[in-house]
Scaffold this motif. Structure first.
Motif, PDB file in Angstrom:
ATOM      1  N   THR A   1       0.674  -1.235   0.036  1.00 23.49           N
ATOM      2  CA  THR A   1       0.197  -0.021   0.097  1.00 23.49           C
ATOM      3  C   THR A   1       0.832   1.400  -0.054  1.00 23.49           C
ATOM      4  N   ARG A   2       1.995   1.213   0.504  1.00 21.34           N
ATOM      5  CA  ARG A   2       2.839   2.521   0.755  1.00 21.34           C
ATOM      6  C   ARG A   2       4.043   2.501   0.005  1.00 21.34           C
ATOM      7  N   PHE A   3       4.485   1.494  -0.650  1.00 20.32           N
ATOM      8  CA  PHE A   3       5.759   1.495  -1.237  1.00 20.32           C
ATOM      9  C   PHE A   3       5.605   0.995  -2.877  1.00 20.32           C
ATOM     10  N   ARG A   4       6.912   1.375  -3.563  1.00 18.51           N
ATOM     11  CA  ARG A   4       6.891   1.224  -4.929  1.00 18.51           C
ATOM     12  C   ARG A   4       8.402   0.793  -5.109  1.00 18.51           C
ATOM     13  N   ALA A   5       8.505   0.046  -6.564  1.00 16.84           N
ATOM     14  CA  ALA A   5      10.054  -0.380  -6.669  1.00 16.84           C
ATOM     15  C   ALA A   5      10.888   0.603  -6.897  1.00 16.84           C
ATOM     16  N   SER A   6      12.102   0.768  -6.252  1.00 19.88           N
ATOM     17  CA  SER A   6      12.972   2.052  -6.508  1.00 19.88           C
ATOM     18  C   SER A   6      13.924   1.498  -7.495  1.00 19.88           C
ATOM     19  N   THR A   7      14.089   0.294  -7.773  1.00 22.58           N
ATOM     20  CA  THR A   7      14.664  -0.159  -9.099  1.00 22.58           C
ATOM     21  C   THR A   7      14.062  -1.396  -9.851  1.00 22.58           C
ATOM     22  N   ASN A   8      14.667  -1.645 -10.933  1.00 24.89           N
ATOM     23  CA  ASN A   8      14.028  -2.820 -11.606  1.00 24.89           C
ATOM     24  C   ASN A   8      14.195  -4.248 -10.826  1.00 24.89           C
ATOM     25  N   ILE A   9      13.278  -4.953 -10.339  1.00 25.77           N
ATOM     26  CA  ILE A   9      13.516  -5.983  -9.425  1.00 25.77           C
ATOM     27  C   ILE A   9      13.304  -7.292 -10.489  1.00 25.77           C
ATOM     28  N   THR A  10      14.016  -8.118 -10.228  1.00 30.73           N
ATOM     29  CA  THR A  10      13.901  -9.473 -11.111  1.00 30.73           C
ATOM     30  C   THR A  10      13.258 -10.406 -10.435  1.00 30.73           C
ATOM     31  N   SER A  11      12.774 -11.450 -11.079  1.00 28.96           N
ATOM     32  CA  SER A  11      11.858 -12.672 -10.398  1.00 28.96           C
ATOM     33  C   SER A  11      13.015 -13.442  -9.680  1.00 28.96           C
ATOM     34  N   GLY A  12      12.679 -13.825  -8.383  1.00 28.52           N
ATOM     35  CA  GLY A  12      13.442 -14.389  -7.495  1.00 28.52           C
ATOM     36  C   GLY A  12      14.202 -13.751  -6.383  1.00 28.52           C
ATOM     37  N   SER A  13      14.074 -12.471  -6.541  1.00 31.97           N
ATOM     38  CA  SER A  13      14.914 -11.547  -5.766  1.00 31.97           C
ATOM     39  C   SER A  13      14.275 -11.705  -4.384  1.00 31.97           C
ATOM     40  N   VAL A  14      15.089 -11.695  -3.105  1.00 32.47           N
ATOM     41  CA  VAL A  14      14.788 -11.566  -1.813  1.00 32.47           C
ATOM     42  C   VAL A  14      14.833  -9.961  -1.496  1.00 32.47           C
ATOM     43  N   LEU A  15      13.394  -9.508  -1.269  1.00 32.97           N
ATOM     44  CA  LEU A  15      13.392  -7.936  -1.106  1.00 32.97           C
ATOM     45  C   LEU A  15      14.118  -7.359   0.008  1.00 32.97           C
ATOM     46  N   VAL A  16      14.800  -6.200  -0.199  1.00 26.83           N
ATOM     47  CA  VAL A  16      15.576  -5.658   0.946  1.00 26.83           C
ATOM     48  C   VAL A  16      15.031  -4.277   0.813  1.00 26.83           C
ATOM     49  N   GLU A  17      15.286  -3.224   1.832  1.00 25.72           N
ATOM     50  CA  GLU A  17      14.937  -1.988   1.828  1.00 25.72           C
ATOM     51  C   GLU A  17      15.400  -1.113   0.533  1.00 25.72           C
ATOM     52  N   SER A  18      16.697  -1.406   0.157  1.00 26.93           N
ATOM     53  CA  SER A  18      17.241  -0.682  -0.752  1.00 26.93           C
ATOM     54  C   SER A  18      16.460  -0.579  -1.947  1.00 26.93           C
ATOM     55  N   MET A  19      15.531  -1.824  -2.323  1.00 30.13           N
ATOM     56  CA  MET A  19      14.831  -2.057  -3.645  1.00 30.13           C
ATOM     57  C   MET A  19      13.631  -1.278  -3.697  1.00 30.13           C
ATOM     58  N   ILE A  20      13.013  -0.554  -2.619  1.00 31.44           N
ATOM     59  CA  ILE A  20      11.638   0.156  -2.435  1.00 31.44           C
ATOM     60  C   ILE A  20      11.795   1.462  -2.160  1.00 31.44           C
ATOM     61  N   THR A  21      10.794   2.237  -2.417  1.00 33.04           N
ATOM     62  CA  THR A  21      10.954   3.692  -1.925  1.00 33.04           C
ATOM     63  C   THR A  21       9.534   3.955  -1.686  1.00 33.04           C
ATOM     64  N   ASN A  22       9.054   4.838  -0.979  1.00 33.39           N
ATOM     65  CA  ASN A  22       7.636   5.478  -0.474  1.00 33.39           C
ATOM     66  C   ASN A  22       7.189   5.965  -1.636  1.00 33.39           C
ATOM     67  N   LYS A  23       5.964   5.664  -2.173  1.00 39.08           N
ATOM     68  CA  LYS A  23       5.259   5.931  -3.412  1.00 39.08           C
ATOM     69  C   LYS A  23       5.347   7.641  -3.448  1.00 39.08           C
ATOM     70  N   SER A  24       5.438   8.127  -2.272  1.00 33.51           N
ATOM     71  CA  SER A  24       5.233   9.570  -2.462  1.00 33.51           C
ATOM     72  C   SER A  24       6.685  10.132  -2.964  1.00 33.51           C
ATOM     73  N   ASP A  25       7.663   9.406  -2.883  1.00 32.43           N
ATOM     74  CA  ASP A  25       9.026   9.797  -3.144  1.00 32.43           C
ATOM     75  C   ASP A  25       9.391   8.901  -4.551  1.00 32.43           C
ATOM     76  N   LEU A  26       8.299   8.780  -5.273  1.00 31.07           N
ATOM     77  CA  LEU A  26       8.589   7.727  -6.590  1.00 31.07           C
ATOM     78  C   LEU A  26       9.855   8.292  -7.328  1.00 31.07           C
ATOM     79  N   LEU A  27       9.687   9.672  -7.839  1.00 33.84           N
ATOM     80  CA  LEU A  27      10.643  10.108  -8.855  1.00 33.84           C
ATOM     81  C   LEU A  27      11.772  10.801  -7.754  1.00 33.84           C
ATOM     82  N   PRO A  28      12.914  10.485  -8.235  1.00 29.80           N
ATOM     83  CA  PRO A  28      14.228  11.105  -7.402  1.00 29.80           C
ATOM     84  C   PRO A  28      14.266  12.647  -7.648  1.00 29.80           C
TER      85      PRO A  28
END
Length: 257
Positions: A121-148
């Motif tokens: 509900t609150r986050f979006r992908a901050s990078t391209n995430i491939t199938s089989g990746s274990v999700l870590v904090e650096s891979m997501i960003t708050n949707k309000s900060d979608l664009l750097p």
């Protein structure tokens, strides 16, 4: 005085010689000397208590380390694994995640399975995430900060031949000015810069494809395809103008992300 007979004389001679049937007596052992069968005294062995204590300490440390490793190997935590490719800026849907167990006690900041509701509900992908990746904090960003900072979303309306086939979300492309506008820009621009680049320089060579919509999806039926890209804010105006006049073309580049 009575005279002794011959037999009595022989008996006294034997007694004076030692008696006891001719056996010699064995002298008694002295108090200061070793007795029969006694061992010679041995010097006491020198003891080194410091070395013994160190050996015991090393054994205890080794046993403790092995115990900690076993405990950590058996201490698992539940985290999120992504089962489908997700492009930068996109939400991560429920259908694209699953629960997996990993060893705890590391410095990796995993997204725990218990955090999945916030993730959706609150986050979006901050990078391209491939199938089989274990999700870590650096891979997501708050949707309000979608664009750097310094980035913008730009929609390009393109026709067949203005972009290569096989484009998909997350790929990196370059945008070039084509047609009469490209010739005019080349003639009025810096000749040294143009010759150094081998022709027209790109408007931008670091565009990330965010979304692709064909004419069949939006119902236009005019053969156009709208490709939304993440671009530098400084390039947004030039890209929009080139797209409006139909003078922009995309070239696929090796991904930088």
């Amino acid at each position: 005085m009575r005279r002794l007979g011959g037999s009595e004389v022989k008996t006294r001679e034997r007694s004076s010689a030692g008696g006891g049937g001719g056996r010699q007596s064995v002298p008694a052992p002295t108090l200061n000397g070793p007795g029969v069968g006694s061992r010679l005294p041995v010097a006491p062995r020198e003891r080194k208590p410091a070395l013994a204590a160190l050996a015991v300490l090393l054994i205890l440390v080794g046993a403790l380390g092995a115990t900690v490793m076993v405990l950590r190997a058996g201490n698992k935590v539940s985290v999120v694994e992504v089962t489908q490719a997700v492009s930068v800026g996109d939400p991560i849907p429920q259908s694209a995640i699953t629960e997996v167990m990993v060893a705890d006690g590391t410095d990796v900041h995993y997204i725990r399975w218990s955090q999945r509701d916030d993730l959706l509900t609150r986050f979006r992908a901050s990078t391209n995430i491939t199938s089989g990746s274990v999700l870590v904090e650096s891979m997501i960003t708050n949707k309000s900060d979608l664009l750097p900072a310094g980035k913008a979303l730009v929609g390009l309306s393109l026709k067949e031949g203005q972009f290569p086939s096989g484009l998909s979300n997350g790929l990196t492309v370059a945008a070039y000015l084509v047609g009469d506008n490209a010739k005019t820009s080349s003639d009025s621009g810096d000749s040294a810069g143009s010759s150094a680049s081998g022709g027209n320089p790109p408007i931008s060579d670091d565009l990330i494809i965010k979304k692709i919509e064909s004419s069949g999806q939006n119902g236009l039926g005019d053969g156009t395809t709208t490709i939304t890209v993440i671009a530098d804010a400084a390039d947004a105006g030039a890209l929009t103008a080139a797209s409006a006049s139909g003078d922009v073309s995309l070239v696929l580049l090796p991904s930088k992300h």
